[in-house]
Scaffold this active site. Sequence first.
Site, short mmCIF file in Angstrom:
data_model
loop_
_atom_site.label_atom_id
_atom_site.label_comp_id
_atom_site.label_asym_id
_atom_site.label_seq_id
_atom_site.Cartn_x
_atom_site.Cartn_y
_atom_site.Cartn_z
N CYS A 168 0.84 -1.20 0.00
CA CYS A 168 0.00 0.00 0.00
C CYS A 168 0.88 1.25 0.00
O CYS A 168 1.35 1.68 1.05
CB CYS A 168 -0.94 -0.02 1.21
N CYS A 171 -0.57 4.17 1.98
CA CYS A 171 -0.44 4.00 3.43
C CYS A 171 1.00 4.23 3.90
O CYS A 171 1.24 4.85 4.92
CB CYS A 171 -0.82 2.58 3.86
N ASP A 172 1.95 3.68 3.17
CA ASP A 172 3.32 3.59 3.69
C ASP A 172 4.35 4.48 2.98
O ASP A 172 5.43 4.70 3.51
CB ASP A 172 3.81 2.13 3.60
P1 FAD Z 1 -10.24 -5.37 7.04
O1 FAD Z 1 -9.44 -4.44 7.86
O2 FAD Z 1 -9.56 -6.12 5.98
O3 FAD Z 1 -10.96 -6.38 8.04
C1 FAD Z 1 -11.65 -7.49 7.55
C2 FAD Z 1 -12.12 -8.31 8.72
O4 FAD Z 1 -12.97 -9.37 8.26
C3 FAD Z 1 -11.02 -9.00 9.52
O5 FAD Z 1 -11.35 -8.90 10.87
C4 FAD Z 1 -11.11 -10.49 9.10
O6 FAD Z 1 -10.70 -11.36 10.11
C5 FAD Z 1 -12.61 -10.57 8.91
N1 FAD Z 1 -13.05 -11.68 8.04
C6 FAD Z 1 -12.67 -11.99 6.77
N2 FAD Z 1 -13.35 -13.08 6.33
C7 FAD Z 1 -14.18 -13.45 7.34
C8 FAD Z 1 -15.14 -14.49 7.52
N3 FAD Z 1 -15.41 -15.38 6.57
N4 FAD Z 1 -15.80 -14.58 8.70
C9 FAD Z 1 -15.57 -13.68 9.70
N5 FAD Z 1 -14.69 -12.67 9.59
C10 FAD Z 1 -14.00 -12.56 8.43
N6 FAD Z 1 -5.14 2.21 5.53
C11 FAD Z 1 -5.00 3.44 6.05
O7 FAD Z 1 -5.97 4.22 6.03
N7 FAD Z 1 -3.81 3.86 6.63
C12 FAD Z 1 -2.73 3.04 6.70
O8 FAD Z 1 -1.66 3.43 7.19
C13 FAD Z 1 -2.86 1.72 6.17
N8 FAD Z 1 -1.82 0.85 6.22
C14 FAD Z 1 -1.97 -0.40 5.72
C15 FAD Z 1 -0.90 -1.29 5.80
C16 FAD Z 1 -1.03 -2.57 5.31
C17 FAD Z 1 0.15 -3.51 5.42
C18 FAD Z 1 -2.25 -2.98 4.71
C19 FAD Z 1 -2.39 -4.40 4.18
C20 FAD Z 1 -3.31 -2.11 4.61
C21 FAD Z 1 -3.19 -0.81 5.11
N9 FAD Z 1 -4.23 0.10 5.02
C22 FAD Z 1 -4.11 1.35 5.58
C23 FAD Z 1 -5.52 -0.26 4.42
C24 FAD Z 1 -6.53 -0.57 5.54
O9 FAD Z 1 -5.95 -1.50 6.42
C25 FAD Z 1 -7.83 -1.12 4.94
O10 FAD Z 1 -8.35 -0.20 4.01
C26 FAD Z 1 -8.86 -1.34 6.06
O11 FAD Z 1 -8.34 -2.18 7.08
C27 FAD Z 1 -10.14 -1.95 5.50
O12 FAD Z 1 -11.00 -2.16 6.56
P2 FAD Z 1 -12.17 -3.24 6.49
O13 FAD Z 1 -12.84 -3.15 7.81
O14 FAD Z 1 -12.96 -3.04 5.27
O15 FAD Z 1 -11.46 -4.65 6.31
#
Ligand code: FAD
Length: 348
Positions: A168, A171-172
């Site tokens: 990302c 992000c980084d």
């Molecule tokens: P996610 O955070 O992906 O959470 C998904 C959840 O669903 C998890 O808890 C997982 O366990 C759960 N899940 C999946 N499948 C199932 C299932 N079948 N049953 C039950 N639970 C399930 N964004 C920023 O804004 N700033 C940053 O600095 C930043 N740094 C990042 C660094 C890295 C290395 C990465 C990979 C991403 C980064 N991002 C950052 C992006 C950010 O993390 C995502 O946009 C954000 O986390 C998305 O949130 P979400 O709640 O949609 O999903």
Amino acid sequence: MAEKVVIIGSGPAGWTAAIYAARASLEPLCIEGEMTQENWDLGRPPLGQLAITTEVENFPGFPSGNLESYLDDAIADDRRRIMGPHQKEGVSGPELMELMRQQAINFGTRTMMEDVVDVDFSQRPFILKTSNGETIEAQSVIVATGARANYLGLDSEKKFKNAGVSACAVCDGALPRFRDQPLVVVGGGDSAMEESDYLSKFGSKVYIVHRREEFRASKVMAERALKNPKIEVKWNSVIDEVLGDDEKGVTGVRIRSTEDDAKTEDIPASGYFAAIGHTPNTEFLKGHLEMNEKGYLKWSVPFRTNTSVEGVFAAGDVADDYYRQAITAAGTGCMAALDAERYLSLLE
Ligand code: FAD
């Protein structure tokens, strides 16, 4: 008895939905995801993608430094009186997620650490099956299961995650370790072009490593990257290994020619960015909800979080192939809770 609202996923979208649903007295149940090695390795652990990163510098409300020094004297005095002294250096991803989780629990969210493995949205209440064999009934469901970044799958990529390996740039890219340093991006689509262009603002040079002799990105994006004087393309090349050591993290990459297997080159770099797409965590929803060709859930009404099934809502990266940020995920999590609340009020 059926739950009023079940939230699947414990990233920023899931916890924000939970905070709003709990404050609306909907007593949400958040199914957080199962704590397994496989989920960690795939990049979809409980607490979401931010659980596998270090600093988060762009989530509003967490400036680094001594918070009191930013505040007007009277407000700082007031703050000390109410909350005690505050010395805090920004926020880490895992810490931010724990704070969101605790905030949701404080308002009455119940949690269980399981994966949802199957659903039946053809009957009411909806049925969800979890990895420990439980069956849960729900009047409404918010899917917030996120999307995981794709990596090439090299051991060396895994070894240096958070030590120079990222998926990302937004992000980084601005982190100190990448500033004024050569950086490598792998990929040839629009994301690779966009990430390279973005990284060229921070890095001294950006190498795009691409296995073919032309990009599959749109013409306009490819041209922008090719015209950028800081970007150099290594055509017909694949990443053989990410180079580095325990102290410095990534120090470069070894690339191999796709035309001559014996030809390798070491490129010094302090960052390696995989830009080869994401995989939404929607495998268990295939055939149950409408998705686009990449597997992302479709919102069926503009600027609402409704899916193709009435009463099922989608929030965060699972329905967003474009922004993929914690703050946008949190924003749509809030929308999904409000949409679910309105849906439930019409059932009464
Ligand atoms: P996610 O955070 O992906 O959470 C998904 C959840 O669903 C998890 O808890 C997982 O366990 C759960 N899940 C999946 N499948 C199932 C299932 N079948 N049953 C039950 N639970 C399930 N964004 C920023 O804004 N700033 C940053 O600095 C930043 N740094 C990042 C660094 C890295 C290395 C990465 C990979 C991403 C980064 N991002 C950052 C992006 C950010 O993390 C995502 O946009 C954000 O986390 C998305 O949130 P979400 O709640 O949609 O999903």
